[in-house]
Design a protein around this motif. Structure first.
Motif, mmCIF file in Angstrom:
data_model
loop_
_atom_site.group_PDB
_atom_site.id
_atom_site.type_symbol
_atom_site.label_atom_id
_atom_site.label_comp_id
_atom_site.label_asym_id
_atom_site.label_seq_id
_atom_site.Cartn_x
_atom_site.Cartn_y
_atom_site.Cartn_z
ATOM 1 N N TRP A 1 0.856 -1.196 0.000
ATOM 2 C CA TRP A 1 0.000 0.000 0.000
ATOM 3 C C TRP A 1 0.885 1.236 0.000
ATOM 4 O O TRP A 1 1.781 1.377 0.836
ATOM 5 C CB TRP A 1 -0.916 -0.002 1.223
ATOM 6 C CG TRP A 1 -1.786 1.215 1.322
ATOM 7 C CD1 TRP A 1 -2.955 1.447 0.657
ATOM 8 C CD2 TRP A 1 -1.555 2.372 2.142
ATOM 9 N NE1 TRP A 1 -3.458 2.675 1.012
ATOM 10 C CE2 TRP A 1 -2.623 3.264 1.911
ATOM 11 C CE3 TRP A 1 -0.537 2.749 3.032
ATOM 12 C CZ2 TRP A 1 -2.704 4.502 2.548
ATOM 13 C CZ3 TRP A 1 -0.616 3.972 3.661
ATOM 14 C CH2 TRP A 1 -1.703 4.836 3.418
ATOM 15 N N PHE A 2 0.653 2.088 -0.992
ATOM 16 C CA PHE A 2 1.403 3.345 -1.113
ATOM 17 C C PHE A 2 0.462 4.491 -0.745
ATOM 18 O O PHE A 2 -0.634 4.597 -1.307
ATOM 19 C CB PHE A 2 1.883 3.571 -2.549
ATOM 20 C CG PHE A 2 2.701 2.432 -3.106
ATOM 21 C CD1 PHE A 2 4.053 2.316 -2.806
ATOM 22 C CD2 PHE A 2 2.120 1.480 -3.936
ATOM 23 C CE1 PHE A 2 4.809 1.272 -3.326
ATOM 24 C CE2 PHE A 2 2.869 0.430 -4.455
ATOM 25 C CZ PHE A 2 4.212 0.326 -4.146
ATOM 26 N N SER A 3 0.902 5.378 0.115
ATOM 27 C CA SER A 3 0.045 6.495 0.537
ATOM 28 C C SER A 3 0.136 7.630 -0.476
ATOM 29 O O SER A 3 0.146 8.801 -0.109
ATOM 30 C CB SER A 3 0.466 6.988 1.922
ATOM 31 O OG SER A 3 1.790 7.487 1.863
ATOM 32 N N SER A 4 0.198 7.281 -1.760
ATOM 33 C CA SER A 4 0.507 8.259 -2.802
ATOM 34 C C SER A 4 -0.529 9.373 -2.942
ATOM 35 O O SER A 4 -0.198 10.542 -2.979
ATOM 36 C CB SER A 4 0.688 7.529 -4.126
ATOM 37 O OG SER A 4 -0.192 6.431 -4.202
ATOM 38 N N ARG A 5 -1.788 9.026 -3.012
ATOM 39 C CA ARG A 5 -2.827 10.040 -3.237
ATOM 40 C C ARG A 5 -4.149 9.510 -2.707
ATOM 41 O O ARG A 5 -4.361 8.297 -2.692
ATOM 42 C CB ARG A 5 -2.955 10.359 -4.730
ATOM 43 C CG ARG A 5 -3.261 9.119 -5.543
ATOM 44 C CD ARG A 5 -2.895 9.276 -7.009
ATOM 45 N NE ARG A 5 -2.792 7.950 -7.602
ATOM 46 C CZ ARG A 5 -3.627 7.456 -8.491
ATOM 47 N NH1 ARG A 5 -4.621 8.160 -8.937
ATOM 48 N NH2 ARG A 5 -3.473 6.241 -8.964
ATOM 49 N N GLY A 6 -5.018 10.415 -2.328
ATOM 50 C CA GLY A 6 -6.325 10.007 -1.822
ATOM 51 C C GLY A 6 -6.197 8.925 -0.765
ATOM 52 O O GLY A 6 -5.469 9.075 0.216
ATOM 53 N N HIS A 7 -6.895 7.826 -0.991
ATOM 54 C CA HIS A 7 -6.814 6.714 -0.051
ATOM 55 C C HIS A 7 -5.667 5.762 -0.371
ATOM 56 O O HIS A 7 -5.593 4.673 0.178
ATOM 57 C CB HIS A 7 -8.141 5.958 -0.015
ATOM 58 C CG HIS A 7 -9.192 6.671 0.790
ATOM 59 N ND1 HIS A 7 -9.078 6.863 2.142
ATOM 60 C CD2 HIS A 7 -10.354 7.249 0.422
ATOM 61 C CE1 HIS A 7 -10.128 7.524 2.596
ATOM 62 N NE2 HIS A 7 -10.923 7.773 1.568
ATOM 63 N N GLY A 8 -4.788 6.171 -1.265
ATOM 64 C CA GLY A 8 -3.606 5.371 -1.559
ATOM 65 C C GLY A 8 -3.851 4.337 -2.644
ATOM 66 O O GLY A 8 -4.973 4.149 -3.121
#
Ligand SMILES: [Fe+2]
Length: 276
Positions: free
Chosen positions: A243-250
């Protein structure tokens, strides 16, 4: 921030020395799986065990399971499958933070900014799956309580068809109830099951949905019902949900990790930077 959630499933542990279906050494398979998890770098944050920890089930099988899991160096959480017994499982794993003190074994574990939600889809005495009304209410409330956080959802019985007929009849019967809850909560980024012993990808409620492979035997990929219900020894493995916390909910990416000793890794490039 990246989080690594390993998922193993369908361990089917028997009493010491006993083979599943007279053929499969599920204990040795689990030990190889534990070794693979322990040597994986970077170390996963958590191991989710998505049901069928034992086979018949008995207290001796749960004792054997605990013995085999003891070397695991990563914390784990576990829910039952149709081969488990809720009461025996509770007694065997007293440290599991189950949300309710009786009945269904649901739990929520926070891993940093990620919520890991495990739902008990087992129906005592039956092979098929169903989420009890209390489980659905609990899930909806938990998901509604922290809408800014991301969540991964695990249960034993797939809420979608696989095309393998004798398994599909055991699927989650009230998948529609789960679907409407997931649709209400965009923070659910993945729905993942076990039960079929195969690495499988689907969509459910508009979200990616997976089935985790097993460390032992696979359900034969019989899509036209030619065979009686059968299993096959295929490459064992587990899933690693990244899981990447990249954007929104990831974003979630699921890797299949084969269990075993394989040649490599070998570098692509030599010291001069050229392809070898
Ligand atoms: Fe199962």
């Amino acid at each position: 921030m990246t989080r690594l959630i390993a998922q193993i499933s369908d361990l089917h542990i028997k009493r010491p020395g006993e083979l599943a279906y007279g053929r499969v050494d599920t204990a040795a398979a689990l030990s190889r799986c534990v070794d693979e998890l322990n040597r994986f770098t970077p170390r996963p944050d958590l191991v989710v065990i998505s049901g069928d920890l034992t086979d018949t089930p008995t207290k001796k099988e749960y004792n054997h399971l605990k013995h085999l899991l003891a070397p695991l160096q990563i914390p784990f959480v576990a829910i039952p499958g149709n081969h488990d017994d809720r009461t025996m499982m509770r007694a065997a794993l007293p440290d599991q933070p189950y949300a309710q003190s009786t009945g269904a074994l649901n739990l929520m574990m926070a891993v940093g900014e990620l919520d890991i939600l495990l739902l008990d889809s087992s129906v005592p005495g039956s092979s098929h799956g169903e989420l009890e009304a209390g489980t659905l209410t609990w899930l909806d409330a938990i998901l509604g309580a922290s809408m800014g956080r991301s969540a991964l959802l695990f249960l034993h019985h797939p809420p979608f068809m696989t095309g393998i007929g004798h398994m599909d009849v055991q699927n989650l019967r009230n998948a529609n109830d789960l679907e409407s809850i997931v649709q209400r909560h965009p923070r659910v980024r993945l729905v993942s099951a076990g039960h079929v012993h195969r690495a499988t990808l689907a969509m459910f409620a508009g979200r990616p949905a997976t089935i985790c492979p097993a460390p032992n035997h696979a359900v034969a990929l019989d899509l036209d019902g030619r065979l009686p219900p059968s299993f096959k020894i295929e490459p064992p493995g587990f899933h690693l949900h990244t899981w990447f916390s990249s954007r929104g909910h990831g974003d979630v990416v699921t890797h299949f990790v084969p269990i075993g000793d394989f040649d490599g890794p070998h570098p692509f490039f030599g010291p001069n930077g050229r392809l070898l």
